[in-house]
Design an enzyme around this catalytic site. Structure first.
Site, PDB file in Angstrom:
ATOM      1  N   GLY A  42     -43.118 -16.619  18.108  1.00  0.00           N
ATOM      2  CA  GLY A  42     -42.902 -15.027  17.388  1.00  0.00           C
ATOM      3  C   GLY A  42     -41.387 -14.727  17.100  1.00  0.00           C
ATOM      4  N   CYS A  44     -39.458 -13.478  18.807  1.00  0.00           N
ATOM      5  CA  CYS A  44     -38.375 -13.635  20.172  1.00  0.00           C
ATOM      6  C   CYS A  44     -37.762 -15.001  19.969  1.00  0.00           C
ATOM      7  CB  CYS A  44     -38.987 -13.268  21.333  1.00  0.00           C
ATOM      8  SG  CYS A  44     -38.205 -13.814  22.655  1.00  0.00           S
ATOM      9  N   LYS A  53     -29.224 -14.571  21.314  1.00  0.00           N
ATOM     10  CA  LYS A  53     -28.361 -14.915  22.662  1.00  0.00           C
ATOM     11  C   LYS A  53     -27.609 -16.432  22.825  1.00  0.00           C
ATOM     12  CE  LYS A  53     -29.851 -11.474  22.975  1.00  0.00           C
ATOM     13  NZ  LYS A  53     -30.726 -10.720  22.766  1.00  0.00           N
ATOM     14  N   ASP A 314     -45.357  -5.496  20.584  1.00  0.00           N
ATOM     15  CA  ASP A 314     -44.521  -4.695  19.333  1.00  0.00           C
ATOM     16  C   ASP A 314     -45.450  -4.081  18.484  1.00  0.00           C
ATOM     17  OD1 ASP A 314     -42.217  -5.688  20.607  1.00  0.00           O
ATOM     18  OD2 ASP A 314     -41.573  -6.485  18.675  1.00  0.00           O
ATOM     19  N   HIS A 446     -21.345 -10.549  49.580  1.00  0.00           N
ATOM     20  CA  HIS A 446     -20.117 -10.223  49.183  1.00  0.00           C
ATOM     21  C   HIS A 446     -19.209 -11.702  48.941  1.00  0.00           C
ATOM     22  CE1 HIS A 446     -16.146  -8.556  49.299  1.00  0.00           C
ATOM     23  NE2 HIS A 446     -15.480  -9.484  49.776  1.00  0.00           N
TER      24      HIS A 446
HETATM   25  P1  FAD Z   1     -43.530 -11.097  17.817  1.00  0.00           P
HETATM   26  O1  FAD Z   1     -42.678 -12.023  18.805  1.00  0.00           O
HETATM   27  O2  FAD Z   1     -43.326 -10.493  16.671  1.00  0.00           O
HETATM   28  O3  FAD Z   1     -44.858 -12.252  17.395  1.00  0.00           O
HETATM   29  C1  FAD Z   1     -45.807 -11.886  16.619  1.00  0.00           C
HETATM   30  C2  FAD Z   1     -46.032 -13.207  15.954  1.00  0.00           C
HETATM   31  O4  FAD Z   1     -47.312 -13.100  15.143  1.00  0.00           O
HETATM   32  C3  FAD Z   1     -45.102 -13.783  15.004  1.00  0.00           C
HETATM   33  O5  FAD Z   1     -44.864 -15.082  15.101  1.00  0.00           O
HETATM   34  C4  FAD Z   1     -46.149 -13.478  13.409  1.00  0.00           C
HETATM   35  O6  FAD Z   1     -45.751 -14.564  12.598  1.00  0.00           O
HETATM   36  C5  FAD Z   1     -47.524 -13.437  13.914  1.00  0.00           C
HETATM   37  N1  FAD Z   1     -48.279 -12.769  13.147  1.00  0.00           N
HETATM   38  C6  FAD Z   1     -48.256 -11.605  12.647  1.00  0.00           C
HETATM   39  N2  FAD Z   1     -49.297 -11.133  11.829  1.00  0.00           N
HETATM   40  C7  FAD Z   1     -50.165 -12.402  11.974  1.00  0.00           C
HETATM   41  C8  FAD Z   1     -51.519 -12.863  11.418  1.00  0.00           C
HETATM   42  N3  FAD Z   1     -52.054 -11.674  10.670  1.00  0.00           N
HETATM   43  N4  FAD Z   1     -51.851 -13.843  11.411  1.00  0.00           N
HETATM   44  C9  FAD Z   1     -51.273 -14.916  12.440  1.00  0.00           C
HETATM   45  N5  FAD Z   1     -50.166 -14.455  12.541  1.00  0.00           N
HETATM   46  C10 FAD Z   1     -49.385 -13.432  12.481  1.00  0.00           C
HETATM   47  N6  FAD Z   1     -36.485  -8.427  22.939  1.00  0.00           N
HETATM   48  C11 FAD Z   1     -35.973  -8.680  24.191  1.00  0.00           C
HETATM   49  O7  FAD Z   1     -36.756  -8.278  25.379  1.00  0.00           O
HETATM   50  N7  FAD Z   1     -34.847  -9.014  24.498  1.00  0.00           N
HETATM   51  C12 FAD Z   1     -33.878  -9.521  23.697  1.00  0.00           C
HETATM   52  O8  FAD Z   1     -32.852 -10.083  24.011  1.00  0.00           O
HETATM   53  C13 FAD Z   1     -34.515  -9.541  22.320  1.00  0.00           C
HETATM   54  N8  FAD Z   1     -33.535  -9.688  21.282  1.00  0.00           N
HETATM   55  C14 FAD Z   1     -34.092  -9.551  20.061  1.00  0.00           C
HETATM   56  C15 FAD Z   1     -33.162  -9.958  18.961  1.00  0.00           C
HETATM   57  C16 FAD Z   1     -33.484  -9.680  17.716  1.00  0.00           C
HETATM   58  C17 FAD Z   1     -32.563 -10.053  16.758  1.00  0.00           C
HETATM   59  C18 FAD Z   1     -34.614  -9.033  17.317  1.00  0.00           C
HETATM   60  C19 FAD Z   1     -35.103  -8.830  16.061  1.00  0.00           C
HETATM   61  C20 FAD Z   1     -35.791  -8.831  18.425  1.00  0.00           C
HETATM   62  C21 FAD Z   1     -35.246  -8.667  19.868  1.00  0.00           C
HETATM   63  N9  FAD Z   1     -36.004  -8.383  20.855  1.00  0.00           N
HETATM   64  C22 FAD Z   1     -35.717  -8.804  22.011  1.00  0.00           C
HETATM   65  C23 FAD Z   1     -37.360  -8.021  20.464  1.00  0.00           C
HETATM   66  C24 FAD Z   1     -38.745  -9.232  20.678  1.00  0.00           C
HETATM   67  O9  FAD Z   1     -38.384 -10.197  19.975  1.00  0.00           O
HETATM   68  C25 FAD Z   1     -39.781  -8.558  20.600  1.00  0.00           C
HETATM   69  O10 FAD Z   1     -39.957  -7.490  21.290  1.00  0.00           O
HETATM   70  C26 FAD Z   1     -40.970  -9.610  20.957  1.00  0.00           C
HETATM   71  O11 FAD Z   1     -40.672 -10.670  20.106  1.00  0.00           O
HETATM   72  C27 FAD Z   1     -42.106  -8.978  20.565  1.00  0.00           C
HETATM   73  O12 FAD Z   1     -43.518  -9.813  20.975  1.00  0.00           O
HETATM   74  P2  FAD Z   1     -44.731  -9.653  20.444  1.00  0.00           P
HETATM   75  O13 FAD Z   1     -45.433 -10.988  20.790  1.00  0.00           O
HETATM   76  O14 FAD Z   1     -45.308  -8.462  20.298  1.00  0.00           O
HETATM   77  O15 FAD Z   1     -44.439  -9.893  18.671  1.00  0.00           O
HETATM   78  P1  NAI Z   2     -32.902   0.507  17.536  1.00  0.00           P
HETATM   79  O1  NAI Z   2     -33.800   1.377  17.547  1.00  0.00           O
HETATM   80  O2  NAI Z   2     -32.423  -0.188  18.814  1.00  0.00           O
HETATM   81  O3  NAI Z   2     -31.633   0.983  16.858  1.00  0.00           O
HETATM   82  C1  NAI Z   2     -31.743   1.651  15.546  1.00  0.00           C
HETATM   83  C2  NAI Z   2     -30.580   2.528  15.344  1.00  0.00           C
HETATM   84  O4  NAI Z   2     -30.453   2.865  13.950  1.00  0.00           O
HETATM   85  C3  NAI Z   2     -30.654   3.817  15.922  1.00  0.00           C
HETATM   86  O5  NAI Z   2     -29.515   4.064  16.825  1.00  0.00           O
HETATM   87  C4  NAI Z   2     -30.940   4.872  14.955  1.00  0.00           C
HETATM   88  O6  NAI Z   2     -30.744   6.105  15.221  1.00  0.00           O
HETATM   89  C5  NAI Z   2     -30.115   4.291  13.953  1.00  0.00           C
HETATM   90  N1  NAI Z   2     -30.684   4.629  12.440  1.00  0.00           N
HETATM   91  C6  NAI Z   2     -31.918   4.713  12.047  1.00  0.00           C
HETATM   92  N2  NAI Z   2     -32.002   5.081  10.776  1.00  0.00           N
HETATM   93  C7  NAI Z   2     -30.847   5.046  10.422  1.00  0.00           C
HETATM   94  C8  NAI Z   2     -29.944   5.286   9.203  1.00  0.00           C
HETATM   95  N3  NAI Z   2     -30.660   5.354   7.957  1.00  0.00           N
HETATM   96  N4  NAI Z   2     -28.707   5.280   9.109  1.00  0.00           N
HETATM   97  C9  NAI Z   2     -27.927   4.959  10.029  1.00  0.00           C
HETATM   98  N5  NAI Z   2     -28.535   4.693  11.417  1.00  0.00           N
HETATM   99  C10 NAI Z   2     -29.834   4.775  11.349  1.00  0.00           C
HETATM  100  O7  NAI Z   2     -33.420  -0.730  16.480  1.00  0.00           O
HETATM  101  P2  NAI Z   2     -32.767  -2.350  16.291  1.00  0.00           P
HETATM  102  O8  NAI Z   2     -31.438  -2.155  16.745  1.00  0.00           O
HETATM  103  O9  NAI Z   2     -32.948  -2.467  14.817  1.00  0.00           O
HETATM  104  O10 NAI Z   2     -33.652  -3.114  17.099  1.00  0.00           O
HETATM  105  C11 NAI Z   2     -35.121  -3.133  16.906  1.00  0.00           C
HETATM  106  C12 NAI Z   2     -35.775  -3.256  18.127  1.00  0.00           C
HETATM  107  O11 NAI Z   2     -35.646  -4.758  18.481  1.00  0.00           O
HETATM  108  C13 NAI Z   2     -35.518  -2.661  19.254  1.00  0.00           C
HETATM  109  O12 NAI Z   2     -36.451  -1.664  19.451  1.00  0.00           O
HETATM  110  C14 NAI Z   2     -35.133  -3.183  20.567  1.00  0.00           C
HETATM  111  O13 NAI Z   2     -35.908  -2.887  21.486  1.00  0.00           O
HETATM  112  C15 NAI Z   2     -35.545  -4.783  19.971  1.00  0.00           C
HETATM  113  N6  NAI Z   2     -34.337  -5.426  20.652  1.00  0.00           N
HETATM  114  C16 NAI Z   2     -33.936  -5.850  21.667  1.00  0.00           C
HETATM  115  C17 NAI Z   2     -33.009  -6.294  22.178  1.00  0.00           C
HETATM  116  C18 NAI Z   2     -32.782  -6.587  23.445  1.00  0.00           C
HETATM  117  O14 NAI Z   2     -33.690  -6.185  24.566  1.00  0.00           O
HETATM  118  N7  NAI Z   2     -31.613  -6.914  23.919  1.00  0.00           N
HETATM  119  C19 NAI Z   2     -32.180  -7.029  21.277  1.00  0.00           C
HETATM  120  C20 NAI Z   2     -32.344  -6.574  19.724  1.00  0.00           C
HETATM  121  C21 NAI Z   2     -33.545  -5.984  19.493  1.00  0.00           C
END
Ligand code: FAD
Ligand code: NAI
Length: 467
Positions: A42, A44, A53, A314, A446
């Site tokens: 997915g 992640c 990371k 998600d 510690h």
């Molecule tokens: P997804 O990982 O989005 O997986 C869904 C999958 O379903 C996808 O592979 C998609 O191709 C597939 N799919 C969708 N529709 C269909 C369909 N109709 N048929 C077949 N396949 C389909 N979260 C953290 O906890 N820690 C982090 O450090 C973190 N870093 C992130 C960094 C970035 C840049 C981003 C964008 C996100 C990050 N997240 C992080 C968020 C995390 O990636 C998501 O919360 C997580 O992947 C959600 O898991 P999921 O299984 O719900 O969906």
């Molecule tokens: P986010 O929801 O964390 O941050 C989006 C930011 O954009 C907010 O501060 C919001 O106020 C601002 N914003 C919204 N509309 C705007 C606009 N028009 N102009 C300027 N600012 C605006 O969303 P982000 O960073 O895109 O991450 C998406 C998701 O991915 C998050 O829900 C997060 O949980 C997940 N994620 C988690 C990570 C982790 O657990 N370390 C790492 C990366 C993503």
């Protein structure tokens, strides 16, 4: 079960879906998982947690080697230089190893991977890869994708105006970069490119970065990032973006209205949130509606309004986090198998993997007060933690929020190089209903950063030792 091809069909192989599929198979159910990507794991594993990371780790090493931080420890480095191509290659290698690992786990657990986009054709049937497949129970785990910003067109191939996927593979270090959205992605990927040499400006709509986190922690994080060189335009909205040659010209104005200003930069990252993936899923075929935010609502067991159809990760309301999706994956499979699968949504830790890391679990101080709690707060700065001082790693603090009457811990927030690891101890303590006294009287090794958690808990009663 003879009427169906499978007991369980999971749609989507992200951390929610692949974990649900493996758990269902472990519980003896005949399971398939449909995934339209070329590789499993997915968002992640492919374009989220893991590649980000990998770049955070590598860019941190680069900054250590080049910013002169090591000299005070007696390590003098000359001539360290960036090989971006190799950094990207190592990231891709890690992603390949981990996505391949899921493929191995599917084979080991006898989960069939159905390749292609899945679409409901009925309550127990989907079409995937040109075939119709039936299952008694179907789990929607289709995840989320990048939220677009009207007026700002993303083109990840050009590498000028990108979303998070494009920001994980920029071909060169931009001179000036704007990050639209001071949330998790903006700060993590902004940190990567800042460390590699970009001048990064965060444009955030709200008056402060990191919405949803404890107010005091947000302010402190703002200061720490500013010290690192981040620039901010808070309370500002981007109204348009034009690409001219290899530059992007951003237009922005105060969120409350006012004069428009423009800014010419080499790269723009759009990171304003993510939206649930339900397009093309054929939900209309089963009469399943989404809520006003486009998400699929479920009950406590992850059952949707349609019998035999479940949803996790998600695509359902709640924090968009991989560990939340994974836990829901396990719980939904257990519920389908007739066991009791539960996720405590009050205790989902969140971590921002910047340096220092920012982590929290439970209620913020503001939320605790809003919920009617009289609170007692204990804080301890890393400036007073012996290990952090020794390592010259003193940015940050731990904040413990407890109910004033019962002393039960309601929330813990921290900024520290090791916050992402340390948050697990407090999450576990809170899962067991710990009081601040329970944490304060737990022996912590510690010298460790974790002693700051103990001291912050002691501070709830006003009795820390080292401040
Ligand atoms: P997804 O990982 O989005 O997986 C869904 C999958 O379903 C996808 O592979 C998609 O191709 C597939 N799919 C969708 N529709 C269909 C369909 N109709 N048929 C077949 N396949 C389909 N979260 C953290 O906890 N820690 C982090 O450090 C973190 N870093 C992130 C960094 C970035 C840049 C981003 C964008 C996100 C990050 N997240 C992080 C968020 C995390 O990636 C998501 O919360 C997580 O992947 C959600 O898991 P999921 O299984 O719900 O969906
Ligand atoms: P986010 O929801 O964390 O941050 C989006 C930011 O954009 C907010 O501060 C919001 O106020 C601002 N914003 C919204 N509309 C705007 C606009 N028009 N102009 C300027 N600012 C605006 O969303 P982000 O960073 O895109 O991450 C998406 C998701 O991915 C998050 O829900 C997060 O949980 C997940 N994620 C988690 C990570 C982790 O657990 N370390 C790492 C990366 C993503």
């Amino acid at each position: 079960m003879a009427d169906f091809d499978y007991d369980v069909l999971v749609i989507g192989a992200g951390p929610g879906g692949y974990v649900a599929a493996i758990r269902a198979a472990q519980l003896g159910l005949k399971t398939a998982c449909a995934e339209s990507r070329e590789t499993l794991g997915g968002t992640c594993l492919n374009v989220g947690c893991i590649p980000s990371k990998a770049l955070l780790h590598a860019s941190e090493l680069y900054e250590e080697a080049t910013a002169g931080h090591l000299a005070k420890f007696g390590i003098e480095l000359d001539g360290a230089r960036l090989n971006l191509e190799q950094m990207m290659a190592e990231k891709s290698k890690a992603v390949g190893e981990l996505t391949g690992g899921i493929e191995f786990l599917f084979k080991k657990n006898k989960v069939d991977w159905l390749k292609g986009h899945a679409r409901f054709t009925g309550q127990h049937s989907v079409e995937v890869g040109g075939k119709t497949v039936t299952a008694k129970d179907i789990v929607i785990a289709t995840g989320s994708s990048v939220m677009p910003l009207p007026g700002v067109e993303v083109d990840n191939d050009k590498g000028i105006v990108v979303d998070s996927t494009g920001a994980l593979k920029l071909p060169k270090v931009p001179g000036k970069m704007v990050v639209i959205g001071g949330g998790v992605i903006g700060l993590e990927l902004g940190s990567v490119w800042r460390r590699l040499g970009a001048e990064v400006t965060v444009v955030e709509y709200l008056p402060q970065i990191l919405p949803g986190m404890d107010e005091e922690i947000r302010k402190e994080a703002n200061k720490v990032f500013k010290k690192q060189g981040f620039k901010y335009k808070l309370g500002t909205k981007v109204t348009g973006c034009e690409v001219k040659g290899d530059k992007a010209i951003l237009s922005m104005e105060p969120a409350k209205g006012g004069e428009t200003e423009t800014m010419e930069v080499d790269a723009v990252l759009v990171s304003i949130g993510r939206k649930a993936n339900t397009d093309g899923l054929g939900l209309e075929a089963i009469g399943l509606a989404t809520n006003e935010r486009g998400q699929i609502e479920t009950d406590h067991d992850f059952a949707t309004g349609v019998e035999g159809v479940w949803a996790i990760g998600d695509v359902v309301p709640g924090p968009m986090l991989a560990h939340k999706a994974e836990d829901e994956g396990i719980a939904v499979a257990e519920n389908i198998a007739g066991e009791v699968g539960i996720v405590n949504h009050d205790l989902i830790p969140s971590v921002v993997y910047t340096m220092p890391e920012i982590a929290g679990v439970g209620l913020t101080e503001e939320q605790a007060k809003e919920a009617g709690h009289e609170v007692k707060v204990g804080k301890f700065p890393f400036m007073a933690n012996s290990r952090a001082k020794t390592n010259r790693d003193t940015d940050g603090l731990v904040k413990v929020i407890a109910d004033a009457k019962s002393d039960r811990v309601l929330g813990v927030w921290m900024i520290s190089s090791l916050a992402g690891t340390m948050i697990a101890q407090v999450t576990q303590a809170m899962e067991f209903g710990a009081t601040s006294e329970d944490i304060a009287y737990t022996c912590h090794a510690h010298p460790t950063h974790s002693e700051a958690v103990k001291e912050a808990a002691m501070a709830v009663q006003g009795k820390p030792i080292h401040i």
